[in-house]
Design an enzyme around this catalytic site. Structure first.
Site, short mmCIF file in Angstrom:
data_model
loop_
_atom_site.label_atom_id
_atom_site.label_comp_id
_atom_site.label_asym_id
_atom_site.label_seq_id
_atom_site.Cartn_x
_atom_site.Cartn_y
_atom_site.Cartn_z
N SER A 62 2.04 -7.66 -8.12
CA SER A 62 1.67 -8.24 -9.43
C SER A 62 0.18 -8.51 -9.50
O SER A 62 -0.40 -9.05 -8.56
CB SER A 62 2.33 -9.61 -9.66
OG SER A 62 3.64 -9.63 -9.26
N TYR B 262 15.81 -8.23 -7.62
CA TYR B 262 16.30 -9.12 -8.68
C TYR B 262 16.52 -8.41 -10.01
O TYR B 262 17.12 -8.96 -10.93
CB TYR B 262 15.38 -10.34 -8.86
CG TYR B 262 13.95 -10.02 -9.24
CD1 TYR B 262 13.62 -9.60 -10.52
CD2 TYR B 262 12.93 -10.18 -8.32
CE1 TYR B 262 12.32 -9.31 -10.86
CE2 TYR B 262 11.62 -9.91 -8.65
CZ TYR B 262 11.32 -9.47 -9.92
OH TYR B 262 10.04 -9.19 -10.25
N GLU B 263 16.00 -7.19 -10.12
CA GLU B 263 16.22 -6.45 -11.37
C GLU B 263 17.65 -5.90 -11.44
O GLU B 263 18.07 -5.40 -12.49
CB GLU B 263 15.21 -5.31 -11.48
CG GLU B 263 13.80 -5.83 -11.67
CD GLU B 263 12.77 -4.72 -11.66
OE1 GLU B 263 12.70 -3.99 -12.66
OE2 GLU B 263 12.05 -4.58 -10.66
N HIS C 215 4.32 -4.50 -14.47
CA HIS C 215 4.63 -3.46 -13.49
C HIS C 215 4.78 -2.11 -14.20
O HIS C 215 5.87 -1.72 -14.59
CB HIS C 215 5.92 -3.79 -12.72
CG HIS C 215 5.76 -4.90 -11.74
ND1 HIS C 215 5.34 -4.72 -10.45
CD2 HIS C 215 5.95 -6.22 -11.88
CE1 HIS C 215 5.27 -5.89 -9.83
NE2 HIS C 215 5.64 -6.82 -10.68
N MET D 114 9.16 -12.01 -3.41
CA MET D 114 10.40 -11.36 -3.83
C MET D 114 10.39 -9.85 -3.55
O MET D 114 11.10 -9.09 -4.21
CB MET D 114 10.64 -11.62 -5.31
CG MET D 114 10.64 -13.10 -5.69
SD MET D 114 10.76 -13.35 -7.46
CE MET D 114 10.34 -15.10 -7.59
N SER D 115 9.56 -9.42 -2.61
CA SER D 115 9.46 -7.97 -2.34
C SER D 115 9.09 -7.76 -0.87
O SER D 115 9.28 -8.64 -0.04
CB SER D 115 8.39 -7.36 -3.24
OG SER D 115 7.11 -7.89 -2.90
N ASN E 284 -0.12 -18.82 -5.73
CA ASN E 284 0.21 -20.22 -6.05
C ASN E 284 0.68 -20.87 -4.76
O ASN E 284 1.10 -20.17 -3.83
CB ASN E 284 1.35 -20.27 -7.08
CG ASN E 284 2.59 -19.52 -6.60
OD1 ASN E 284 2.64 -18.29 -6.65
ND2 ASN E 284 3.57 -20.24 -6.10
N HIS F 242 5.46 -17.43 -14.13
CA HIS F 242 5.04 -16.06 -13.80
C HIS F 242 3.63 -15.80 -14.34
O HIS F 242 2.83 -15.15 -13.68
CB HIS F 242 6.05 -15.07 -14.38
CG HIS F 242 5.72 -13.63 -14.09
ND1 HIS F 242 5.66 -13.13 -12.81
CD2 HIS F 242 5.44 -12.59 -14.91
CE1 HIS F 242 5.35 -11.85 -12.86
NE2 HIS F 242 5.20 -11.49 -14.12
N HIS G 124 12.23 -4.26 -7.97
CA HIS G 124 12.63 -5.44 -7.21
C HIS G 124 14.16 -5.57 -7.18
O HIS G 124 14.85 -5.17 -8.12
CB HIS G 124 12.05 -6.70 -7.86
CG HIS G 124 10.55 -6.73 -7.88
ND1 HIS G 124 9.82 -6.10 -8.86
CD2 HIS G 124 9.66 -7.30 -7.03
CE1 HIS G 124 8.52 -6.29 -8.61
NE2 HIS G 124 8.40 -7.01 -7.51
N ALA H 202 1.98 -10.53 -4.48
CA ALA H 202 1.60 -11.91 -4.77
C ALA H 202 2.67 -12.77 -4.12
O ALA H 202 3.85 -12.41 -4.16
CB ALA H 202 1.56 -12.14 -6.27
N1 HPA Z 1 7.87 -17.70 -4.80
C1 HPA Z 1 8.39 -16.45 -4.75
N2 HPA Z 1 7.73 -15.37 -5.10
C2 HPA Z 1 6.46 -15.52 -5.52
C3 HPA Z 1 5.85 -16.78 -5.60
C4 HPA Z 1 6.59 -17.93 -5.22
O1 HPA Z 1 6.12 -19.07 -5.26
N3 HPA Z 1 4.58 -16.58 -6.05
C5 HPA Z 1 4.44 -15.24 -6.24
N4 HPA Z 1 5.57 -14.59 -5.93
#
Ligand code: HPA
Length: 274
Positions: free
Chosen positions: A31, A86-87, A62, A212-213, A236, A248, A84, A114
Protein backbone atom coordinates in the site's frame (compact mmCIF):
# COMPACT_ATOMS: atom_id res chain seq x y z
CA UNK A 1 0.54 -32.56 -13.05
CA UNK A 2 -1.42 -30.99 -10.13
CA UNK A 3 -4.47 -28.83 -10.89
CA UNK A 4 -2.62 -25.94 -9.27
CA UNK A 5 0.36 -26.30 -11.59
CA UNK A 6 -1.92 -26.63 -14.59
CA UNK A 7 -3.60 -23.33 -13.67
CA UNK A 8 -0.21 -21.72 -13.22
CA UNK A 9 0.94 -22.97 -16.62
CA UNK A 10 -2.15 -21.48 -18.28
CA UNK A 11 -1.29 -18.09 -16.76
CA UNK A 12 2.34 -18.52 -17.75
CA UNK A 13 1.56 -19.51 -21.31
CA UNK A 14 -0.70 -16.48 -21.74
CA UNK A 15 1.99 -14.12 -20.39
CA UNK A 16 4.55 -15.66 -22.74
CA UNK A 17 2.34 -14.74 -25.70
CA UNK A 18 2.77 -11.11 -24.56
CA UNK A 19 6.47 -11.03 -23.60
CA UNK A 20 9.52 -13.27 -23.41
CA UNK A 21 11.20 -10.94 -20.90
CA UNK A 22 13.36 -12.86 -18.39
CA UNK A 23 13.36 -11.12 -14.99
CA UNK A 24 15.95 -12.02 -12.36
CA UNK A 25 14.22 -10.13 -9.55
CA UNK A 26 10.57 -9.93 -8.53
CA UNK A 27 9.23 -7.00 -6.54
CA UNK A 28 5.85 -6.87 -4.82
CA UNK A 29 4.66 -3.42 -3.81
CA UNK A 30 2.56 -2.73 -0.74
CA UNK A 31 0.00 0.00 0.00
CA UNK A 32 1.16 3.50 -0.78
CA UNK A 33 4.12 2.27 -2.83
CA UNK A 34 2.12 1.92 -6.00
CA UNK A 35 3.99 4.58 -8.00
CA UNK A 36 7.27 2.71 -8.03
CA UNK A 37 7.12 2.20 -11.80
CA UNK A 38 8.82 5.54 -12.43
CA UNK A 39 12.04 3.98 -11.07
CA UNK A 40 11.95 1.35 -13.78
CA UNK A 41 12.69 1.29 -17.51
CA UNK A 42 9.53 -0.50 -18.54
CA UNK A 43 9.57 -2.93 -21.47
CA UNK A 44 6.13 -4.46 -21.13
CA UNK A 45 2.98 -4.43 -18.97
CA UNK A 46 0.40 -7.13 -18.39
CA UNK A 47 -2.80 -6.15 -16.52
CA UNK A 48 -3.81 -8.94 -14.14
CA UNK A 49 -7.29 -8.89 -15.63
CA UNK A 50 -5.90 -10.08 -18.99
CA UNK A 51 -4.40 -13.25 -17.49
CA UNK A 52 -6.84 -16.18 -17.55
CA UNK A 53 -7.75 -17.34 -14.02
CA UNK A 54 -5.59 -14.69 -12.34
CA UNK A 55 -6.88 -13.29 -9.01
CA UNK A 56 -7.63 -9.56 -9.37
CA UNK A 57 -7.40 -7.23 -6.35
CA UNK A 58 -10.42 -5.25 -5.16
CA UNK A 59 -8.65 -2.99 -2.63
CA UNK A 60 -8.43 0.76 -3.11
CA UNK A 61 -4.89 1.81 -3.91
CA UNK A 62 -4.00 -1.56 -5.45
CA UNK A 63 -3.81 -1.11 -9.21
CA UNK A 64 -3.21 -4.56 -10.65
CA UNK A 65 -0.54 -5.29 -13.27
CA UNK A 66 2.83 -6.89 -13.89
CA UNK A 67 5.50 -4.51 -15.16
CA UNK A 68 8.55 -5.99 -16.84
CA UNK A 69 11.70 -3.92 -17.24
CA UNK A 70 15.00 -2.82 -15.77
CA UNK A 71 15.83 -1.39 -12.35
CA UNK A 72 19.32 -0.09 -13.01
CA UNK A 73 20.76 -2.94 -15.10
CA UNK A 74 18.74 -5.61 -13.31
CA UNK A 75 15.91 -7.26 -15.27
CA UNK A 76 12.90 -7.26 -12.98
CA UNK A 77 9.20 -7.94 -12.80
CA UNK A 78 7.16 -5.67 -10.60
CA UNK A 79 3.79 -6.56 -9.14
CA UNK A 80 1.89 -3.34 -8.96
CA UNK A 81 -0.81 -4.41 -6.52
CA UNK A 82 -1.19 -7.76 -4.84
CA UNK A 83 -4.18 -9.81 -3.80
CA UNK A 84 -4.94 -10.42 -0.15
CA UNK A 85 -6.44 -13.34 1.73
CA UNK A 86 -9.11 -11.05 3.23
CA UNK A 87 -10.52 -10.39 -0.22
CA UNK A 88 -11.86 -13.93 -0.13
CA UNK A 89 -9.27 -15.69 -2.26
CA UNK A 90 -7.80 -18.98 -1.11
CA UNK A 91 -4.16 -18.90 -0.01
CA UNK A 92 -3.36 -20.89 -3.15
CA UNK A 93 -4.78 -18.06 -5.25
CA UNK A 94 -3.04 -15.39 -3.16
CA UNK A 95 0.37 -16.89 -3.92
CA UNK A 96 -0.31 -17.71 -7.57
CA UNK A 97 1.34 -14.44 -8.72
CA UNK A 98 4.45 -15.22 -6.64
CA UNK A 99 4.70 -18.66 -8.20
CA UNK A 100 4.14 -17.21 -11.64
CA UNK A 101 7.10 -14.86 -11.12
CA UNK A 102 9.19 -17.94 -10.29
CA UNK A 103 8.18 -19.40 -13.66
CA UNK A 104 9.14 -16.10 -15.34
CA UNK A 105 12.63 -16.80 -13.98
CA UNK A 106 13.08 -14.75 -10.81
CA UNK A 107 15.82 -15.84 -8.40
CA UNK A 108 15.22 -13.10 -5.82
CA UNK A 109 11.91 -11.78 -4.47
CA UNK A 110 11.71 -8.40 -2.74
CA UNK A 111 8.57 -8.08 -0.62
CA UNK A 112 7.30 -4.75 0.62
CA UNK A 113 4.30 -3.82 2.71
CA UNK A 114 2.78 -1.32 5.07
CA UNK A 115 2.62 -2.70 8.60
CA UNK A 116 1.55 -1.73 12.10
CA UNK A 117 4.39 -1.29 14.59
CA UNK A 118 4.22 -3.48 17.70
CA UNK A 119 7.76 -2.87 18.97
CA UNK A 120 7.54 0.26 21.13
CA UNK A 121 10.97 1.38 19.93
CA UNK A 122 9.44 1.93 16.48
CA UNK A 123 7.62 5.05 15.25
CA UNK A 124 5.12 5.55 12.44
CA UNK A 125 7.11 6.23 9.27
CA UNK A 126 10.02 3.91 10.21
CA UNK A 127 11.24 1.21 7.85
CA UNK A 128 11.76 -2.32 9.14
CA UNK A 129 13.82 -5.01 7.46
CA UNK A 130 12.05 -8.32 8.04
CA UNK A 131 14.34 -10.87 9.71
CA UNK A 132 11.78 -13.63 10.26
CA UNK A 133 8.04 -14.14 10.34
CA UNK A 134 5.08 -15.69 12.12
CA UNK A 135 2.55 -17.01 9.64
CA UNK A 136 0.59 -19.52 11.75
CA UNK A 137 -2.39 -17.19 12.19
CA UNK A 138 -3.31 -17.71 8.54
CA UNK A 139 -3.40 -21.01 6.63
CA UNK A 140 -0.22 -22.07 4.86
CA UNK A 141 -0.33 -21.49 1.09
CA UNK A 142 1.34 -24.90 0.77
CA UNK A 143 -1.71 -26.82 2.07
CA UNK A 144 -3.15 -29.22 -0.49
CA UNK A 145 -1.47 -31.46 -3.02
CA UNK A 146 2.18 -30.48 -3.21
CA UNK A 147 3.19 -28.73 -6.43
CA UNK A 148 6.17 -31.01 -7.02
CA UNK A 149 7.23 -29.00 -10.08
CA UNK A 150 7.99 -26.06 -7.74
CA UNK A 151 9.34 -27.61 -4.57
CA UNK A 152 9.25 -30.35 -1.96
CA UNK A 153 6.41 -31.32 0.38
CA UNK A 154 8.13 -30.29 3.62
CA UNK A 155 10.34 -27.31 2.84
CA UNK A 156 12.78 -26.04 5.46
CA UNK A 157 12.11 -22.50 6.74
CA UNK A 158 15.23 -21.85 8.85
CA UNK A 159 16.20 -18.83 6.75
CA UNK A 160 13.04 -17.56 5.08
CA UNK A 161 14.67 -14.13 4.70
CA UNK A 162 17.99 -14.64 2.94
CA UNK A 163 20.93 -13.71 5.16
CA UNK A 164 23.01 -12.21 2.33
CA UNK A 165 20.07 -10.14 1.08
CA UNK A 166 19.52 -8.85 4.61
CA UNK A 167 23.15 -7.74 4.70
CA UNK A 168 22.70 -6.04 1.36
CA UNK A 169 19.63 -4.15 2.62
CA UNK A 170 21.52 -2.96 5.71
CA UNK A 171 24.56 -1.94 3.65
CA UNK A 172 22.37 -0.07 1.15
CA UNK A 173 20.43 1.70 3.91
CA UNK A 174 23.71 2.80 5.49
CA UNK A 175 25.09 4.09 2.18
CA UNK A 176 21.86 5.95 1.49
CA UNK A 177 21.71 7.27 5.07
CA UNK A 178 18.24 5.80 5.51
CA UNK A 179 17.60 4.63 9.09
CA UNK A 180 16.19 1.10 9.22
CA UNK A 181 14.81 -1.06 12.02
CA UNK A 182 14.84 -4.85 12.01
CA UNK A 183 12.22 -7.26 13.24
CA UNK A 184 9.75 -10.08 12.97
CA UNK A 185 6.59 -9.71 10.89
CA UNK A 186 3.35 -11.45 11.82
CA UNK A 187 0.63 -11.94 9.21
CA UNK A 188 -3.03 -11.78 10.17
CA UNK A 189 -5.97 -12.51 7.91
CA UNK A 190 -7.40 -8.96 8.14
CA UNK A 191 -9.37 -7.11 6.91
CA UNK A 192 -10.07 -5.71 10.38
CA UNK A 193 -7.21 -4.13 12.25
CA UNK A 194 -6.29 -6.01 15.42
CA UNK A 195 -7.64 -5.51 18.93
CA UNK A 196 -5.31 -4.23 21.69
CA UNK A 197 -5.39 -7.71 23.27
CA UNK A 198 -4.31 -9.31 20.00
CA UNK A 199 -1.46 -6.85 19.65
CA UNK A 200 -0.32 -7.59 23.22
CA UNK A 201 -0.37 -11.29 22.36
CA UNK A 202 1.66 -10.77 19.16
CA UNK A 203 4.15 -8.70 21.14
CA UNK A 204 4.55 -11.50 23.71
CA UNK A 205 5.11 -13.95 20.86
CA UNK A 206 8.01 -11.85 19.64
CA UNK A 207 6.46 -9.99 16.72
CA UNK A 208 7.66 -6.45 15.96
CA UNK A 209 5.19 -5.57 13.21
CA UNK A 210 1.83 -6.82 11.94
CA UNK A 211 0.28 -6.84 8.52
CA UNK A 212 -2.13 -8.62 6.20
CA UNK A 213 0.23 -9.93 3.50
CA UNK A 214 3.82 -10.96 2.79
CA UNK A 215 4.41 -14.01 5.02
CA UNK A 216 2.36 -16.29 2.76
CA UNK A 217 4.20 -14.98 -0.32
CA UNK A 218 7.54 -15.52 1.42
CA UNK A 219 6.53 -19.14 2.17
CA UNK A 220 5.49 -19.84 -1.40
CA UNK A 221 8.68 -18.28 -2.76
CA UNK A 222 10.93 -20.25 -0.38
CA UNK A 223 9.08 -23.44 -1.27
CA UNK A 224 10.02 -22.75 -4.89
CA UNK A 225 13.67 -22.02 -4.05
CA UNK A 226 13.49 -18.25 -4.55
CA UNK A 227 15.69 -16.10 -2.28
CA UNK A 228 13.48 -13.72 -0.30
CA UNK A 229 13.88 -10.39 1.44
CA UNK A 230 11.32 -7.99 2.85
CA UNK A 231 10.97 -4.42 4.05
CA UNK A 232 7.97 -2.98 5.89
CA UNK A 233 7.00 0.64 6.06
CA UNK A 234 5.64 1.09 9.58
CA UNK A 235 2.64 3.14 8.55
CA UNK A 236 1.14 3.32 12.02
CA UNK A 237 1.74 2.04 15.50
CA UNK A 238 -0.56 -0.94 16.06
CA UNK A 239 -3.83 -0.78 17.95
CA UNK A 240 -3.35 -0.24 21.67
CA UNK A 241 0.29 0.83 21.15
CA UNK A 242 -0.98 4.16 19.89
CA UNK A 243 -4.04 5.86 21.40
CA UNK A 244 -5.73 6.80 18.14
CA UNK A 245 -8.16 4.62 16.22
CA UNK A 246 -6.79 3.26 12.95
CA UNK A 247 -8.04 3.96 9.44
CA UNK A 248 -6.91 2.67 6.06
CA UNK A 249 -6.68 6.27 4.84
CA UNK A 250 -4.30 7.28 7.63
CA UNK A 251 -2.19 4.18 7.03
CA UNK A 252 -2.03 4.98 3.33
CA UNK A 253 -1.21 8.65 3.99
CA UNK A 254 1.89 7.75 6.06
CA UNK A 255 2.99 5.15 3.50
CA UNK A 256 2.51 7.75 0.72
CA UNK A 257 4.59 10.28 2.65
CA UNK A 258 7.43 7.78 3.05
CA UNK A 259 7.17 6.42 -0.51
CA UNK A 260 10.07 8.46 -1.95
CA UNK A 261 12.63 7.23 0.54
CA UNK A 262 11.24 3.71 0.50
CA UNK A 263 11.56 3.60 -3.28
CA UNK A 264 15.13 4.87 -3.12
CA UNK A 265 16.08 2.15 -0.63
CA UNK A 266 14.48 -0.61 -2.70
CA UNK A 267 15.91 0.68 -5.99
CA UNK A 268 19.49 1.02 -4.71
CA UNK A 269 19.29 -2.36 -3.04
CA UNK A 270 18.19 -4.03 -6.29
CA UNK A 271 20.85 -2.17 -8.27
CA UNK A 272 23.42 -3.41 -5.72
CA UNK A 273 22.42 -7.01 -6.48
CA UNK A 274 24.60 -6.84 -9.60
N1 HPA B 1 -2.42 -3.98 11.29
C1 HPA B 1 -2.48 -4.83 10.24
N2 HPA B 1 -2.11 -4.50 9.03
C2 HPA B 1 -1.62 -3.27 8.82
C3 HPA B 1 -1.52 -2.33 9.86
C4 HPA B 1 -1.94 -2.71 11.16
O1 HPA B 1 -1.89 -1.94 12.13
N3 HPA B 1 -0.99 -1.20 9.32
C5 HPA B 1 -0.79 -1.45 8.01
N4 HPA B 1 -1.17 -2.70 7.69
Amino acid sequence: MSAQYEKLMKCYEYCRTVTDFQPKVGLILGSGLGNYAKNMRIECEIPYGDIPGFPVSTVQGHDGRFLFGYIGDVPAVLMKGRVHYYEGYSMEEVVLPTRLMKLFGIEVLVLTNAAGGINRKFSAGDFMMITDQISNFVPSPLIGKNVDELGERFPDMTHIYDVELQQLILKTAKEEKIPIQQGIYVQTSGPNFESPAEIRMFGMLGADAVGMSTACEALAARHAGVRVCGISCISNMACGICDEELSHLDVQAVADKRAGEFERLVTRMIENLN
